[in-house]
Design an enzyme around this catalytic site. Structure first.
Site, PDB file in Angstrom:
ATOM      1  N   GLU A  25       0.851  -1.206   0.000  1.00  0.00           N
ATOM      2  CA  GLU A  25       0.000   0.000   0.000  1.00  0.00           C
ATOM      3  C   GLU A  25       0.885   1.253   0.000  1.00  0.00           C
ATOM      4  O   GLU A  25       0.766   2.152   0.838  1.00  0.00           O
ATOM      5  CB  GLU A  25      -0.979   0.032   1.186  1.00  0.00           C
ATOM      6  CG  GLU A  25      -2.125   1.015   1.006  1.00  0.00           C
ATOM      7  CD  GLU A  25      -3.083   1.086   2.183  1.00  0.00           C
ATOM      8  OE1 GLU A  25      -2.834   1.844   3.143  1.00  0.00           O
ATOM      9  OE2 GLU A  25      -4.089   0.344   2.160  1.00  0.00           O
ATOM     10  N   HIS A  45     -14.164   2.398  18.518  1.00  0.00           N
ATOM     11  CA  HIS A  45     -12.730   2.080  18.586  1.00  0.00           C
ATOM     12  C   HIS A  45     -12.266   2.110  20.038  1.00  0.00           C
ATOM     13  O   HIS A  45     -12.755   2.914  20.829  1.00  0.00           O
ATOM     14  CB  HIS A  45     -11.991   3.140  17.755  1.00  0.00           C
ATOM     15  CG  HIS A  45     -10.553   2.825  17.459  1.00  0.00           C
ATOM     16  ND1 HIS A  45      -9.578   2.850  18.409  1.00  0.00           N
ATOM     17  CD2 HIS A  45      -9.935   2.490  16.304  1.00  0.00           C
ATOM     18  CE1 HIS A  45      -8.403   2.543  17.853  1.00  0.00           C
ATOM     19  NE2 HIS A  45      -8.599   2.320  16.573  1.00  0.00           N
TER      20      HIS A  45
HETATM   21  C1  UD1 Z   1      -3.664   3.354  15.079  1.00  0.00           C
HETATM   22  C2  UD1 Z   1      -2.771   3.981  13.999  1.00  0.00           C
HETATM   23  C3  UD1 Z   1      -3.610   4.531  12.863  1.00  0.00           C
HETATM   24  C4  UD1 Z   1      -4.559   3.468  12.329  1.00  0.00           C
HETATM   25  C5  UD1 Z   1      -5.396   2.936  13.493  1.00  0.00           C
HETATM   26  C6  UD1 Z   1      -6.293   1.827  13.007  1.00  0.00           C
HETATM   27  C7  UD1 Z   1      -0.687   5.099  14.633  1.00  0.00           C
HETATM   28  C8  UD1 Z   1      -0.073   6.285  15.236  1.00  0.00           C
HETATM   29  N1  UD1 Z   1      -2.024   5.084  14.594  1.00  0.00           N
HETATM   30  O1  UD1 Z   1      -4.410   4.386  15.704  1.00  0.00           O
HETATM   31  O2  UD1 Z   1      -2.768   4.972  11.814  1.00  0.00           O
HETATM   32  O3  UD1 Z   1      -5.386   4.064  11.343  1.00  0.00           O
HETATM   33  O4  UD1 Z   1      -4.530   2.398  14.486  1.00  0.00           O
HETATM   34  O5  UD1 Z   1      -7.273   1.514  13.954  1.00  0.00           O
HETATM   35  O6  UD1 Z   1       0.002   4.178  14.220  1.00  0.00           O
HETATM   36  N2  UD1 Z   1      -6.442   0.150  22.156  1.00  0.00           N
HETATM   37  C9  UD1 Z   1      -6.855  -0.961  22.877  1.00  0.00           C
HETATM   38  N3  UD1 Z   1      -6.960  -2.171  22.233  1.00  0.00           N
HETATM   39  C10 UD1 Z   1      -6.704  -2.328  20.925  1.00  0.00           C
HETATM   40  C11 UD1 Z   1      -6.307  -1.204  20.173  1.00  0.00           C
HETATM   41  C12 UD1 Z   1      -6.170   0.031  20.811  1.00  0.00           C
HETATM   42  O7  UD1 Z   1      -7.118  -0.863  24.062  1.00  0.00           O
HETATM   43  O8  UD1 Z   1      -6.802  -3.446  20.405  1.00  0.00           O
HETATM   44  C13 UD1 Z   1      -6.298   1.461  22.843  1.00  0.00           C
HETATM   45  C14 UD1 Z   1      -5.060   1.479  23.769  1.00  0.00           C
HETATM   46  O9  UD1 Z   1      -5.339   2.266  24.876  1.00  0.00           O
HETATM   47  C15 UD1 Z   1      -4.007   2.155  22.871  1.00  0.00           C
HETATM   48  C16 UD1 Z   1      -4.875   3.183  22.170  1.00  0.00           C
HETATM   49  O10 UD1 Z   1      -6.091   2.493  21.881  1.00  0.00           O
HETATM   50  O11 UD1 Z   1      -2.948   2.746  23.596  1.00  0.00           O
HETATM   51  C17 UD1 Z   1      -4.286   3.798  20.941  1.00  0.00           C
HETATM   52  O12 UD1 Z   1      -3.778   2.842  20.012  1.00  0.00           O
HETATM   53  P1  UD1 Z   1      -2.792   3.353  18.842  1.00  0.00           P
HETATM   54  O13 UD1 Z   1      -2.432   2.203  17.981  1.00  0.00           O
HETATM   55  O14 UD1 Z   1      -1.668   4.144  19.417  1.00  0.00           O
HETATM   56  O15 UD1 Z   1      -3.665   4.410  18.050  1.00  0.00           O
HETATM   57  P2  UD1 Z   1      -4.972   4.220  17.194  1.00  0.00           P
HETATM   58  O16 UD1 Z   1      -5.814   5.409  17.429  1.00  0.00           O
HETATM   59  O17 UD1 Z   1      -5.533   2.885  17.416  1.00  0.00           O
HETATM   60  N1  UDP Z   2     -13.270  -2.992  10.901  1.00  0.00           N
HETATM   61  C1  UDP Z   2     -13.525  -4.137  11.672  1.00  0.00           C
HETATM   62  N2  UDP Z   2     -14.316  -4.011  12.793  1.00  0.00           N
HETATM   63  C2  UDP Z   2     -14.856  -2.828  13.187  1.00  0.00           C
HETATM   64  C3  UDP Z   2     -14.558  -1.667  12.404  1.00  0.00           C
HETATM   65  C4  UDP Z   2     -13.758  -1.793  11.285  1.00  0.00           C
HETATM   66  O1  UDP Z   2     -13.061  -5.228  11.337  1.00  0.00           O
HETATM   67  O2  UDP Z   2     -15.572  -2.795  14.195  1.00  0.00           O
HETATM   68  C5  UDP Z   2     -12.392  -3.128   9.710  1.00  0.00           C
HETATM   69  C6  UDP Z   2     -12.864  -2.452   8.441  1.00  0.00           C
HETATM   70  O3  UDP Z   2     -13.644  -3.335   7.647  1.00  0.00           O
HETATM   71  C7  UDP Z   2     -11.558  -2.075   7.743  1.00  0.00           C
HETATM   72  C8  UDP Z   2     -10.607  -1.826   8.911  1.00  0.00           C
HETATM   73  O4  UDP Z   2     -11.189  -2.441  10.051  1.00  0.00           O
HETATM   74  O5  UDP Z   2     -11.026  -3.136   6.983  1.00  0.00           O
HETATM   75  C9  UDP Z   2     -10.414  -0.350   9.138  1.00  0.00           C
HETATM   76  O6  UDP Z   2      -9.718  -0.154  10.327  1.00  0.00           O
HETATM   77  P1  UDP Z   2      -9.569   1.261  11.011  1.00  0.00           P
HETATM   78  O7  UDP Z   2     -10.717   2.117  10.644  1.00  0.00           O
HETATM   79  O8  UDP Z   2      -9.309   1.008  12.453  1.00  0.00           O
HETATM   80  O9  UDP Z   2      -8.214   1.812  10.398  1.00  0.00           O
HETATM   81  P2  UDP Z   2      -7.818   2.607   9.066  1.00  0.00           P
HETATM   82  O10 UDP Z   2      -8.305   1.842   7.897  1.00  0.00           O
HETATM   83  O11 UDP Z   2      -8.398   3.974   9.164  1.00  0.00           O
HETATM   84  O12 UDP Z   2      -6.332   2.678   9.136  1.00  0.00           O
END
Ligand code: UD1
Ligand code: UDP
Length: 375
Positions: free
Chosen positions: A119, A248
């Site tokens: 990507e 999320h």
């Molecule tokens: C991250 C990515 C973003 C991506 C997104 C997809 C970075 C900086 N950000 O953002 O590019 O689009 O993931 O969803 O790389 N948490 C949980 N359990 C989980 C996941 C997250 O508890 O399974 C909570 C935790 O408190 C964690 C926080 O979410 O510290 C933030 O997670 P982080 O990966 O830093 O940022 P995202 O907003 O998830």
């Molecule tokens: N998705 C999922 N469960 C959810 C919400 C989203 O499996 O409850 C999937 C969605 O189909 C897509 C991906 O997660 O493939 C998108 O992830 P996210 O929005 O966290 O990240 P981004 O694409 O913005 O990086």
């Protein structure tokens, strides 16, 4: 035998790398392939691993509650050192634009491996939006030896940055490989899924389903407050609609969303769904409101209109086709565009044409084929 290390950390990377793992697993005579997860996400990542039946060889288990970018970046680079020294891969694969992507690219470069960016080439050309993704993918692009671009537009972006044309392959987006696999699995006769059963039993599908997701860092704070105000107003104005929002797990999202939308009868806040359940719900939806990258790519294949709650997008193809409309986080604009789709049938139908600018489901085969012919 070529040695592949596939590194990812978050839910969307896992969804988009899973079909590549499966593709390399078909070619064990040519490749030894190991998966390393940083586990920048935990529960949301594990949901995807379970569905695609992937067991990582290395699990760095790095997620911390409300983690910050400084510590996350540093620990990913440090924690990858022993992995790279143990396996000594020829090729390291990173995906997209997360902190895992950027930090793993740097670590892989230090190890001497060739870096493959899946990507590649998505750009808004605005360094701070999306934050920090635009810079993450630019850094990965600068470091990568091979660039797997999903579209011709992405390839053109890389050429503008003086990346050699020989190192770029237009493959389509691997998310379409994942989506096709999942849709096919969902429609097999014996497929059963507890989460889907729960959705069937708890949601009134006679209503117009508005599916919502959101998490972008640049929307934290006022952005999410404005989004929630819009959702509340839409719910109040339209009893024929039901808003379903899998929230999320980021606390910066959970707190405002549950506080502002927790008590509204036609807004249903739920936990993040596993990938197949989410795909199933997308298929059942009337409309999707999101700031997600991946959902902008999936929705056109399912013929679902999407309002993107961001100021910019690195995925212009579906905007040009009319499936995706950029609305930002402005409350009035979100309400206006949602109501237009709810009320104006002609306008709605124009946005539901099946369109597939992001791939044909063969992206992973192209990546594997390209690497196979490198000496
Ligand atoms: C991250 C990515 C973003 C991506 C997104 C997809 C970075 C900086 N950000 O953002 O590019 O689009 O993931 O969803 O790389 N948490 C949980 N359990 C989980 C996941 C997250 O508890 O399974 C909570 C935790 O408190 C964690 C926080 O979410 O510290 C933030 O997670 P982080 O990966 O830093 O940022 P995202 O907003 O998830
Ligand atoms: N998705 C999922 N469960 C959810 C919400 C989203 O499996 O409850 C999937 C969605 O189909 C897509 C991906 O997660 O493939 C998108 O992830 P996210 O929005 O966290 O990240 P981004 O694409 O913005 O990086």
């Amino acid at each position: 035998m070529k040695k592949n290390l596939i590194v990812f950390g978050t839910r969307p990377e896992a969804i988009k790398m899973a079909p590549l793992v499966k593709e390399f697993e078909k070619h064990t005579a040519s490749f030894e392939t190991r998966v390393c997860i940083t586990a920048q996400h935990r529960e949301m990542l594990d949901q995807v691993l379970a569905f695609f039946e992937i067991t990582p060889y290395y699990d760095l288990d790095l997620m911390r509650p409300n983690q910050n970018l400084y510590t996350l970046t540093a620990t990913i680079i440090e924690s990858l050192k022993p992995v790279l020294e143990d396996f000594q891969p020829d090729f390291v694969y990173v995906h997209g634009d997360t902190t895992t992507t950027m930090a793993a690219s740097i670590a892989a470069f230090y190890s001497g491996a060739k870096i493959c960016h899946v990507e590649a080439g998505l750009r808004t050309f605005n360094k701070r939006n999306p934050f920090p993704e635009e810079l993450n993918r630019s850094i990965a692009g600068r470091i990568a030896d091979y660039h797997f671009a999903p579209t011709e537009t992405a390839k053109a972006n890389l050429l503008k940055e003086n990346i050699s044309a020989k190192s770029i392959v237009v493959t389509g987006n691997t998310v379409i490989d994942a989506l096709m696999f999942s849709v096919a699995k969902l429609h097999t006769q014996n497929y059963s899924d507890n989460e889907i059963d729960t959705l069937k039993n708890t949601i009134d599908f006679n209503k117009k389903i508005i599916l919502v997701t959101g998490h972008r860092r640049e929307n934290h704070g006022q952005g999410f407050i404005d989004i929630c105000k819009a959702l509340k107003q839409i719910a109040e104005n339209h009893s024929e609609a039901l808003i379903i929002y899998p929230v999320h797990l980021n606390p910066n999202v959970q707190k405002p969303v549950y506080k502002l939308l927790g008590e509204i009868s036609n807004i249903k806040l739920i936990s993040p769904l596993s990938y197949p359940a989410f795909v199933w719900l997308m298929e059942k939806s009337f409309l999707i409101l999101t700031d997600s990258g991946g959902i902008q790519e999936e929705a056109p294949s399912l013929g679902k209109p999407v309002l993107v709650m961001r100021e910019t997008t690195e995925r212009p193809e579906a905007v040009e086709a009319g499936t995706v409309i950029l609305v930002g986080t402005n409350t009035d604009k979100i309400i206006y565009e949602t109501e237009k789709l709810l009320k104006d049938k002609e306008h709605y139908l124009q946005r539901t044409k099946l369109y597939n600018p992001y791939g044909d489901g063969k992206a992973c085969a192209r990546i594997c084929g390209f690497i196979a012919q490198i000496y």
